[in-house]
Design a protein around this motif. Structure first.
Motif, PDB file in Angstrom:
ATOM      1  N   ILE A 190       0.836  -1.204   0.000  1.00 11.15           N
ATOM      2  CA  ILE A 190       0.000   0.000   0.000  1.00 11.15           C
ATOM      3  C   ILE A 190       0.872   1.256   0.000  1.00 11.15           C
ATOM      4  O   ILE A 190       0.385   2.347   0.265  1.00 11.15           O
ATOM      5  N   ASP A 191       2.140   1.078  -0.320  1.00 10.80           N
ATOM      6  CA  ASP A 191       3.056   2.223  -0.390  1.00 10.80           C
ATOM      7  C   ASP A 191       2.576   3.236  -1.424  1.00 10.80           C
ATOM      8  O   ASP A 191       2.064   2.869  -2.477  1.00 10.80           O
ATOM      9  N   GLN A 192       2.796   4.491  -1.121  1.00 13.26           N
ATOM     10  CA  GLN A 192       2.556   5.552  -2.101  1.00 13.26           C
ATOM     11  C   GLN A 192       3.860   5.970  -2.770  1.00 13.26           C
ATOM     12  O   GLN A 192       3.854   6.700  -3.727  1.00 13.26           O
ATOM     13  N   ASN A 193       4.953   5.470  -2.259  1.00 19.90           N
ATOM     14  CA  ASN A 193       6.274   5.772  -2.781  1.00 19.90           C
ATOM     15  C   ASN A 193       6.828   4.508  -3.443  1.00 19.90           C
ATOM     16  O   ASN A 193       7.286   3.592  -2.762  1.00 19.90           O
ATOM     17  N   ASN A 194       6.782   4.476  -4.770  1.00 21.17           N
ATOM     18  CA  ASN A 194       7.231   3.293  -5.507  1.00 21.17           C
ATOM     19  C   ASN A 194       8.696   2.963  -5.227  1.00 21.17           C
ATOM     20  O   ASN A 194       9.073   1.787  -5.152  1.00 21.17           O
ATOM     21  N   LYS A 195       9.531   3.967  -5.083  1.00 21.44           N
ATOM     22  CA  LYS A 195      10.954   3.723  -4.839  1.00 21.44           C
ATOM     23  C   LYS A 195      11.157   3.035  -3.496  1.00 21.44           C
ATOM     24  O   LYS A 195      11.934   2.077  -3.392  1.00 21.44           O
ATOM     25  N   ALA A 196      10.469   3.478  -2.467  1.00 20.66           N
ATOM     26  CA  ALA A 196      10.586   2.849  -1.144  1.00 20.66           C
ATOM     27  C   ALA A 196      10.098   1.407  -1.201  1.00 20.66           C
ATOM     28  O   ALA A 196      10.707   0.506  -0.602  1.00 20.66           O
ATOM     29  N   TRP A 197       9.007   1.165  -1.921  1.00 19.26           N
ATOM     30  CA  TRP A 197       8.476  -0.191  -2.081  1.00 19.26           C
ATOM     31  C   TRP A 197       9.495  -1.092  -2.774  1.00 19.26           C
ATOM     32  O   TRP A 197       9.795  -2.184  -2.297  1.00 19.26           O
ATOM     33  N   LYS A 198      10.043  -0.624  -3.889  1.00 17.63           N
ATOM     34  CA  LYS A 198      11.012  -1.433  -4.637  1.00 17.63           C
ATOM     35  C   LYS A 198      12.272  -1.704  -3.806  1.00 17.63           C
ATOM     36  O   LYS A 198      12.806  -2.814  -3.824  1.00 17.63           O
ATOM     37  N   ASN A 199      12.741  -0.705  -3.068  1.00 20.15           N
ATOM     38  CA  ASN A 199      13.916  -0.899  -2.213  1.00 20.15           C
ATOM     39  C   ASN A 199      13.643  -1.932  -1.120  1.00 20.15           C
ATOM     40  O   ASN A 199      14.488  -2.780  -0.828  1.00 20.15           O
ATOM     41  N   ALA A 200      12.460  -1.870  -0.522  1.00 17.41           N
ATOM     42  CA  ALA A 200      12.096  -2.836   0.528  1.00 17.41           C
ATOM     43  C   ALA A 200      12.004  -4.246  -0.046  1.00 17.41           C
ATOM     44  O   ALA A 200      12.454  -5.210   0.583  1.00 17.41           O
ATOM     45  N   MET A 201      11.444  -4.378  -1.243  1.00 12.58           N
ATOM     46  CA  MET A 201      11.353  -5.700  -1.881  1.00 12.58           C
ATOM     47  C   MET A 201      12.746  -6.276  -2.121  1.00 12.58           C
ATOM     48  O   MET A 201      12.980  -7.458  -1.874  1.00 12.58           O
ATOM     49  N   LEU A 202      13.652  -5.450  -2.601  1.00  9.73           N
ATOM     50  CA  LEU A 202      15.022  -5.912  -2.839  1.00  9.73           C
ATOM     51  C   LEU A 202      15.694  -6.330  -1.536  1.00  9.73           C
ATOM     52  O   LEU A 202      16.333  -7.380  -1.463  1.00  9.73           O
ATOM     53  N   LYS A 203      15.536  -5.511  -0.509  1.00  8.17           N
ATOM     54  CA  LYS A 203      16.168  -5.803   0.781  1.00  8.17           C
ATOM     55  C   LYS A 203      15.599  -7.075   1.398  1.00  8.17           C
ATOM     56  O   LYS A 203      16.342  -7.895   1.932  1.00  8.17           O
ATOM     57  N   GLU A 204      14.298  -7.265   1.324  1.00 12.98           N
ATOM     58  CA  GLU A 204      13.653  -8.422   1.949  1.00 12.98           C
ATOM     59  C   GLU A 204      13.761  -9.690   1.109  1.00 12.98           C
ATOM     60  O   GLU A 204      13.582 -10.788   1.623  1.00 12.98           O
ATOM     61  N   ALA A 205      14.012  -9.556  -0.183  1.00 12.88           N
ATOM     62  CA  ALA A 205      14.190 -10.701  -1.098  1.00 12.88           C
ATOM     63  C   ALA A 205      13.055 -11.715  -0.993  1.00 12.88           C
ATOM     64  O   ALA A 205      13.273 -12.898  -0.793  1.00 12.88           O
ATOM     65  N   MET A 206      11.848 -11.223  -1.136  1.00  5.83           N
ATOM     66  CA  MET A 206      10.671 -12.089  -1.076  1.00  5.83           C
ATOM     67  C   MET A 206      10.497 -12.776  -2.427  1.00  5.83           C
ATOM     68  O   MET A 206      10.375 -12.101  -3.441  1.00  5.83           O
ATOM     69  N   PRO A 207      10.463 -14.116  -2.455  1.00  3.26           N
ATOM     70  CA  PRO A 207      10.436 -14.840  -3.730  1.00  3.26           C
ATOM     71  C   PRO A 207       9.053 -14.967  -4.371  1.00  3.26           C
ATOM     72  O   PRO A 207       8.932 -15.532  -5.447  1.00  3.26           O
ATOM     73  N   TRP A 208       8.025 -14.448  -3.752  1.00  2.00           N
ATOM     74  CA  TRP A 208       6.668 -14.592  -4.277  1.00  2.00           C
ATOM     75  C   TRP A 208       6.223 -13.342  -5.029  1.00  2.00           C
ATOM     76  O   TRP A 208       6.929 -12.339  -5.077  1.00  2.00           O
TER      77      TRP A 208
END
Length: 185
Positions: free
Chosen positions: A110-128
């Motif tokens: 539900i992020d409004q900041n796409n960059k923060a969302w993408k950075n969090a996805m990279l950091k968390e490395a969620m495979p789904w």
């Protein structure tokens, strides 16, 4: 200083929960159901969720129908939500344990900041599968949250292989018990 009221409305329930002693303890925990969701005809145990389409980080679309025939955990989260982030290791364990047996996770940011969302996805490395929800002008919650009556994150919904809701905002142990029943019977 500019105040982001949309984020504030979503952070306040989490801050209150944390200040009253609620702890994520590295697992997908939840507040009481009545504190996190309003009565809504789109979110009822035994019924299907409304069809939805989200955008991935790569700009492609994902639909709930893409996981048809699988047991699915729909995970609402945000990069700035610390309880959401604390739940990710447990979700990774579940995914590793049950994915080959027909379990899927679809995370909806539900992020409004796409960059923060993408950075969090990279950091968390969620495979789904990951998608980001949209906001309509003048709304304080994302489109999916409004449609389902969800008031805060983290929030999870578990669907059976037929696509029907079987758990609404369950605790980590509720998810564990349900997946054991489904996959180890």
């Amino acid at each position: 200083m500019k105040i982001n009221f949309k984020r504030l409305l979503l952070v306040i329930p989490v801050a209150l929960a944390l200040s009253t002693g609620w702890k994520a303890e590295g697992k997908a925990s939840s507040l009481k159901k009545q504190d996190t969701v309003t009565a809504n005809q789109n979110l009822i145990v035994g019924k299907r969720l409304p069809a939805f389409e989200l955008q991935t980080a790569g700009g492609k679309s994902i639909k709930l129908s893409s996981v048809k025939g699988k047991v699915v955990l729909v995970d609402f989260w945000a990069s700035w939500c610390m309880p959401c982030r604390a739940a990710i290791p447990h979700l990774k364990e579940l995914y590793k344990q049950y994915h080959a047996k027909g379990f899927e996770i679809v995370s909806i940011s539900i992020d409004q900041n796409n960059k923060a969302w993408k950075n969090a996805m990279l950091k968390e490395a969620m495979p789904w599968q990951q998608g980001i929800d949209k906001y309509e002008d003048g709304k304080d919650a994302s489109v999916m949250m409004n449609a389902l009556g969800i008031q805060s994150v983290p929030f999870a919904i578990v669907l059976n292989a037929e696509g029907n809701v079987i758990l609404i905002n369950p605790t980590a142990s509720d998810i564990d018990i349900q997946l054991k029943k489904i996959f180890n019977s």
